[in-house]
Motif scaffolding. Structure first.
Motif, PDB file in Angstrom:
ATOM      1  N   GLU A 144      21.017  41.282  58.058  1.00 31.17           N
ATOM      2  CA  GLU A 144      20.163  41.129  56.881  1.00 31.17           C
ATOM      3  C   GLU A 144      21.006  41.067  55.602  1.00 31.17           C
ATOM      4  OE1 GLU A 144      19.594  43.528  59.163  1.00 31.17           O
ATOM      5  OE2 GLU A 144      17.904  42.530  60.178  1.00 31.17           O
ATOM      6  N   PRO A 145      20.490  40.414  54.574  1.00 33.71           N
ATOM      7  CA  PRO A 145      21.214  40.352  53.300  1.00 33.71           C
ATOM      8  C   PRO A 145      21.520  41.747  52.757  1.00 33.71           C
ATOM      9  CG  PRO A 145      19.400  38.787  53.296  1.00 33.71           C
ATOM     10  CD  PRO A 145      19.237  39.627  54.535  1.00 33.71           C
ATOM     11  N   VAL A 146      22.700  41.888  52.197  1.00 38.76           N
ATOM     12  CA  VAL A 146      23.112  43.155  51.601  1.00 38.76           C
ATOM     13  C   VAL A 146      22.474  43.276  50.222  1.00 38.76           C
ATOM     14  CG1 VAL A 146      25.078  44.526  50.814  1.00 38.76           C
ATOM     15  CG2 VAL A 146      25.295  43.072  52.833  1.00 38.76           C
ATOM     16  N   PRO A 147      21.841  44.398  49.905  1.00 39.68           N
ATOM     17  CA  PRO A 147      21.283  44.559  48.557  1.00 39.68           C
ATOM     18  C   PRO A 147      22.373  44.390  47.499  1.00 39.68           C
ATOM     19  CG  PRO A 147      20.521  46.301  50.008  1.00 39.68           C
ATOM     20  CD  PRO A 147      21.587  45.567  50.761  1.00 39.68           C
ATOM     21  N   GLU A 148      22.056  43.679  46.432  1.00 38.33           N
ATOM     22  CA  GLU A 148      23.033  43.442  45.375  1.00 38.33           C
ATOM     23  C   GLU A 148      23.334  44.756  44.656  1.00 38.33           C
ATOM     24  OE1 GLU A 148      22.428  40.120  42.800  1.00 38.33           O
ATOM     25  OE2 GLU A 148      21.349  38.978  44.333  1.00 38.33           O
ATOM     26  N   THR A 149      24.618  45.033  44.536  1.00 36.56           N
ATOM     27  CA  THR A 149      25.054  46.235  43.826  1.00 36.56           C
ATOM     28  C   THR A 149      26.144  45.859  42.842  1.00 36.56           C
ATOM     29  OG1 THR A 149      26.718  46.724  45.513  1.00 36.56           O
ATOM     30  CG2 THR A 149      24.550  47.733  45.795  1.00 36.56           C
ATOM     31  N   GLY A 150      26.349  46.716  41.874  1.00 35.46           N
ATOM     32  CA  GLY A 150      27.431  46.489  40.930  1.00 35.46           C
ATOM     33  C   GLY A 150      27.123  45.398  39.932  1.00 35.46           C
ATOM     34  N   SER A 151      28.154  45.047  39.167  1.00 35.74           N
ATOM     35  CA  SER A 151      28.018  44.027  38.128  1.00 35.74           C
ATOM     36  C   SER A 151      29.296  43.206  38.060  1.00 35.74           C
ATOM     37  CB  SER A 151      27.745  44.689  36.775  1.00 35.74           C
ATOM     38  OG  SER A 151      28.908  45.373  36.324  1.00 35.74           O
ATOM     39  N   GLY A 152      29.264  42.206  37.224  1.00 35.66           N
ATOM     40  CA  GLY A 152      30.425  41.341  37.072  1.00 35.66           C
ATOM     41  C   GLY A 152      31.630  42.026  36.463  1.00 35.66           C
ATOM     42  N   THR A 153      31.428  43.192  35.853  1.00 36.13           N
ATOM     43  CA  THR A 153      32.550  43.915  35.246  1.00 36.13           C
ATOM     44  C   THR A 153      33.254  44.831  36.240  1.00 36.13           C
ATOM     45  OG1 THR A 153      31.075  45.684  34.487  1.00 36.13           O
ATOM     46  CG2 THR A 153      31.481  43.851  32.963  1.00 36.13           C
ATOM     47  N   ASP A 154      32.722  44.934  37.468  1.00 38.11           N
ATOM     48  CA  ASP A 154      33.392  45.742  38.491  1.00 38.11           C
ATOM     49  C   ASP A 154      34.696  45.075  38.912  1.00 38.11           C
ATOM     50  OD1 ASP A 154      31.468  47.747  38.657  1.00 38.11           O
ATOM     51  OD2 ASP A 154      30.276  46.623  40.108  1.00 38.11           O
ATOM     52  N   LEU A 155      35.642  45.902  39.350  1.00 36.74           N
ATOM     53  CA  LEU A 155      36.876  45.346  39.884  1.00 36.74           C
ATOM     54  C   LEU A 155      36.570  44.557  41.147  1.00 36.74           C
ATOM     55  CD1 LEU A 155      39.646  48.093  39.598  1.00 36.74           C
ATOM     56  CD2 LEU A 155      39.296  46.073  38.173  1.00 36.74           C
ATOM     57  N   ARG A 156      37.189  43.411  41.254  1.00 38.99           N
ATOM     58  CA  ARG A 156      37.074  42.553  42.425  1.00 38.99           C
ATOM     59  C   ARG A 156      38.321  42.635  43.283  1.00 38.99           C
ATOM     60  NH1 ARG A 156      39.760  37.930  43.038  1.00 38.99           N
ATOM     61  NH2 ARG A 156      40.598  37.919  40.948  1.00 38.99           N
ATOM     62  N   THR A 164      59.870  40.799  41.737  1.00 40.84           N
ATOM     63  CA  THR A 164      61.235  40.286  41.677  1.00 40.84           C
ATOM     64  C   THR A 164      62.007  40.874  40.513  1.00 40.84           C
ATOM     65  OG1 THR A 164      60.428  38.398  40.393  1.00 40.84           O
ATOM     66  CG2 THR A 164      60.632  38.107  42.758  1.00 40.84           C
ATOM     67  N   THR A 165      61.321  41.428  39.507  1.00 43.90           N
ATOM     68  CA  THR A 165      62.011  42.026  38.372  1.00 43.90           C
ATOM     69  C   THR A 165      61.790  43.537  38.326  1.00 43.90           C
ATOM     70  OG1 THR A 165      60.095  41.574  36.958  1.00 43.90           O
ATOM     71  CG2 THR A 165      61.837  39.924  37.005  1.00 43.90           C
ATOM     72  N   GLY A 166      61.343  44.101  39.424  1.00 48.90           N
ATOM     73  CA  GLY A 166      61.105  45.535  39.467  1.00 48.90           C
ATOM     74  C   GLY A 166      60.055  45.850  40.508  1.00 48.90           C
ATOM     75  N   ALA A 167      59.559  47.072  40.510  1.00 49.62           N
ATOM     76  CA  ALA A 167      58.552  47.477  41.488  1.00 49.62           C
ATOM     77  C   ALA A 167      57.269  46.673  41.287  1.00 49.62           C
ATOM     78  CB  ALA A 167      58.267  48.964  41.342  1.00 49.62           C
ATOM     79  N   ALA A 168      56.648  46.303  42.411  1.00 50.53           N
ATOM     80  CA  ALA A 168      55.408  45.540  42.340  1.00 50.53           C
ATOM     81  C   ALA A 168      54.321  46.357  41.644  1.00 50.53           C
ATOM     82  CB  ALA A 168      54.963  45.157  43.745  1.00 50.53           C
ATOM     83  N   LYS A 169      53.491  45.677  40.869  1.00 47.35           N
ATOM     84  CA  LYS A 169      52.423  46.329  40.111  1.00 47.35           C
ATOM     85  C   LYS A 169      51.091  45.694  40.481  1.00 47.35           C
ATOM     86  CE  LYS A 169      54.474  45.372  36.142  1.00 47.35           C
ATOM     87  NZ  LYS A 169      55.827  44.963  36.566  1.00 47.35           N
ATOM     88  N   GLY A 170      50.041  46.513  40.545  1.00 43.16           N
ATOM     89  CA  GLY A 170      48.723  46.029  40.928  1.00 43.16           C
ATOM     90  C   GLY A 170      47.933  45.539  39.733  1.00 43.16           C
ATOM     91  N   CYS A 171      47.663  44.245  39.699  1.00 46.89           N
ATOM     92  CA  CYS A 171      46.911  43.642  38.584  1.00 46.89           C
ATOM     93  C   CYS A 171      45.421  43.745  38.855  1.00 46.89           C
ATOM     94  CB  CYS A 171      47.311  42.184  38.413  1.00 46.89           C
ATOM     95  SG  CYS A 171      49.051  41.946  38.011  1.00 46.89           S
ATOM     96  N   MET A 172      44.710  44.424  37.956  1.00 47.27           N
ATOM     97  CA  MET A 172      43.269  44.628  38.114  1.00 47.27           C
ATOM     98  C   MET A 172      42.504  43.426  37.572  1.00 47.27           C
ATOM     99  SD  MET A 172      42.796  48.647  37.056  1.00 47.27           S
ATOM    100  CE  MET A 172      43.515  48.471  35.419  1.00 47.27           C
ATOM    101  N   ALA A 173      41.587  42.901  38.395  1.00 46.73           N
ATOM    102  CA  ALA A 173      40.776  41.761  37.980  1.00 46.73           C
ATOM    103  C   ALA A 173      39.325  41.994  38.362  1.00 46.73           C
ATOM    104  CB  ALA A 173      41.285  40.474  38.619  1.00 46.73           C
ATOM    105  N   THR A 174      38.416  41.605  37.478  1.00 46.90           N
ATOM    106  CA  THR A 174      36.984  41.762  37.725  1.00 46.90           C
ATOM    107  C   THR A 174      36.384  40.447  38.225  1.00 46.90           C
ATOM    108  OG1 THR A 174      36.299  41.051  35.507  1.00 46.90           O
ATOM    109  CG2 THR A 174      36.899  43.382  35.782  1.00 46.90           C
ATOM    110  N   HIS A 175      35.143  40.529  38.675  1.00 45.33           N
ATOM    111  CA  HIS A 175      34.429  39.317  39.082  1.00 45.33           C
ATOM    112  C   HIS A 175      34.290  38.351  37.909  1.00 45.33           C
ATOM    113  CE1 HIS A 175      32.899  40.505  43.168  1.00 45.33           C
ATOM    114  NE2 HIS A 175      33.259  41.687  42.703  1.00 45.33           N
ATOM    115  N   GLU A 176      33.940  38.857  36.746  1.00 43.13           N
ATOM    116  CA  GLU A 176      33.755  37.984  35.591  1.00 43.13           C
ATOM    117  C   GLU A 176      35.048  37.290  35.188  1.00 43.13           C
ATOM    118  OE1 GLU A 176      31.994  40.318  32.496  1.00 43.13           O
ATOM    119  OE2 GLU A 176      29.959  40.159  33.341  1.00 43.13           O
ATOM    120  N   GLN A 177      36.163  37.985  35.288  1.00 42.06           N
ATOM    121  CA  GLN A 177      37.442  37.373  34.937  1.00 42.06           C
ATOM    122  C   GLN A 177      37.784  36.225  35.882  1.00 42.06           C
ATOM    123  OE1 GLN A 177      39.713  40.965  35.125  1.00 42.06           O
ATOM    124  NE2 GLN A 177      39.475  41.423  32.950  1.00 42.06           N
ATOM    125  N   GLN A 178      37.540  36.409  37.184  1.00 44.80           N
ATOM    126  CA  GLN A 178      37.828  35.335  38.137  1.00 44.80           C
ATOM    127  C   GLN A 178      36.906  34.142  37.920  1.00 44.80           C
ATOM    128  OE1 GLN A 178      40.312  34.894  40.431  1.00 44.80           O
ATOM    129  NE2 GLN A 178      39.436  32.862  40.583  1.00 44.80           N
TER     130      GLN A 178
END
Length: 516
Positions: A144-156, A164-178
């Motif tokens: 069955e369809p999953v009930p819609e939760t969250g918003s476009g500002t949530d992290l995706r 390559t220039t240091g320790a890898a860093k985690g870039c945070m991106a939201t649904h709206e940004q993508q």
């Protein structure tokens, strides 16, 4: 709006049409919608809560697309990890992201996950041991369809930089940004909807993963392959009617080299090819367009920028190719909804053809680095993204990338930008790939040395390379020395791994042919 809404719309509007074509299976939009509902329900039933991080260590196949959309439906955050990383490299990302689960298809990933304290569930694809089977997990979820939760500002997603220039860093991106990034790209480049988009770049990388959203936005199939071969690519174009592909420059080189032995008529549906990640030459571009009737575009961006911020459109390519092009290839002009400005060290905008730091402002720019506020403050200042990219602009607004700030070679009182020299080297006929490094110089501190990998069979000499550079570069930028090597270290995006060039161990692996 959230990305999974695109999938739901396509399931209604074009449910019987293909959504994914891959090695193990193909899925229609209705089937993809149903499979991702099942995965989302299964993860929710197993206790995963909104905004938990779930890592994906998967080769390009249908499961990776199901995983992305399924996690988003459950309002979980995807952490794409390159399957080529080692156990310690993967484990560092798992620990740093706090991932609660890993979906993977390699024993390396299973081993890495087993040593990460936050990981409480391992889900494996295929016959791999060490966790729950992906197919069983999906089958256990309600259709069955999953009930819609969250918003476009949530992290995706958290997308980890290459490091390559240091320790890898985690870039945070939201649904709206993508979604903003996708819209910005598609308003600049007219991607045809008459057939599949072909990708073999790992979907764990930013560019590869972005096409999960792009194809859902357009409602066209995503054709995934694990690797690129010219013959295999042309076979796919002929068999599936591929109209659009995105390739890295090394793929373009291999394709051009193979075209004399291939029938161009087999690729007649191919209308548009995008590329990016490393410098190319106008010689290569002209060779490709003379053999195949297609449009080309170049895309420039960064993980932190959230997508493409500058584009060299098909119209731009035609404009340059009408002239006797001998210059380097620009990265493009700023995208419609992205501001790109170039500043000097005193925060003043530089004049045309002056090199400075490139800064970006757009709705697609990331939210910051995961759990690294100090690093975030260094790159996000006054609304501008500042990554240290050095660039200049010509009179028509085209941007030319000089290099990352970390790639500056200090020769006497002059800064030499490695990327600028590499672009010129790349435009030399007979050169397959090139990199430059700074080597000790008694008088100037550092001198420029070129590491050149030739096209097989090329008779280019070191003097030919130096003469080519002298014709296009100021004297202080020209290499003092040319070393021909068997190979150069590159990442999956085709970019030179500067950290390996800078280490003596990395240099020892290059395999010297000759130097002059």
């Amino acid at each position: 709006m959230r990305i999974e809404n695109l999938l739901r719309q396509n399931a209604v509007r074009r449910g019987d049409e293909l959504a994914v074509i891959a090695d193990s299976a193909s899925l229609t939009w209705a089937e993809l919608d149903r499979e991702t509902d099942r995965l989302a329900h299964a993860l929710i039933d197993r206790g995963h809560v909104p905004q938990e991080r779930v890592a994906l260590v998967l080769a390009n196949d249908v499961q990776v697309v199901v995983a992305y959309h399924g996690l988003w439906k459950a309002n979980l955050v995807t952490v794409g990890i390159n399957p080529k990383l080692t156990v310690p490299e993967m484990r560092r990302i798992l620990v740093h992201s706090g991932a609660s689960a890993v979906i993977c298809d390699s024993p390396v990933a299973v081993e890495a996950a087993a040593g990460a304290p936050s990981v409480r569930r391992i889900i494996t694809v295929g016959d791999l041991d060490g966790g729950e089977r992906f197919a069983d997990v999906v089958a256990s979820g309600a259709p069955e369809p999953v009930p819609e939760t969250g918003s476009g500002t949530d992290l995706r997603s958290l997308r980890y930089t290459s490091g390559t220039t240091g320790a890898a860093k985690g870039c945070m991106a939201t649904h709206e940004q993508q979604l903003a990034s996708t819209a910005n790209y598609l308003c600049e480049v007219e991607v045809p909807r008459g057939g599949p988009t072909w990708i073999s770049m790992p979907l764990s990388l930013g560019v590869g993963a972005s096409f999960v959203t792009t194809t859902a936005y357009l409602g066209v199939p995503l054709l995934l392959r694990r690797r690129f071969t010219p013959e295999g690519f042309v076979d796919d174009v002929e068999r599936h009617g591929v109209v659009h592909a995105f390739l890295v420059p090394t793929m373009l080189v291999d394709l051009v080299a193979a075209l004399p032995g291939l029938d161009p008529a087999r690729a007649r549906t191919l209308d548009l090819v995008g590329y990016g990640g490393a410098p190319v030459s106008w010689t290569l571009i002209r060779s490709l367009t003379e053999r195949l009737d297609l449009r080309l575009y170049h895309a420039f961006g960064a993980t932190e920028a959230g997508g493409f911020t500058a584009l060299l459109t098909p119209e731009d390519h035609r404009r340059f190719l009408r002239t006797d092009v001998s210059s380097i290839v620009p990265v493009g002009r700023p995208a419609a909804f992205a501001e790109v400005k170039i500043f000097d060290e005193r925060d003043r905008e530089v004049a045309v053809r002056e090199t400075g730091e490139m800064r970006i402002r757009a709705a697609s720019v990331f939210s910051g680095y995961w759990c690294q506020p100090e690093a975030t403050q260094k790159v996000l200042q006054d609304g501008w993204l500042r990554l240290g990219d050095m660039a200049w602009r010509d009179e028509d607004g085209y941007l030319y990338l000089a290099d990352r700030a970390q790639g500056v070679i200090r020769s006497g009182a002059q800064n030499v930008y490695a990327g600028e020299v590499e672009a010129v080297l790349q435009s030399c006929p007979g050169v397959h790939r090139a990199a430059v490094v700074g080597v000790p110089d008694e008088r100037y501190g550092e001198a420029v040395k070129a590491l050149v990998q030739l096209v097989p069979g090329s008779a280019v000499t070191a003097q030919d390379v130096l003469d080519h550079c002298t014709a296009q570069l100021s004297k202080y930028k020209c290499p003092r020395e040319v070393e021909f090597v068997d190979t150069l270290p590159v990442d999956d995006g085709g970019k030179i791994k500067r950290a390996e060039l800078a280490s003596s161990a990395g240099m020892a692996l290059l395999g010297t042919k000759e130097s002059s």
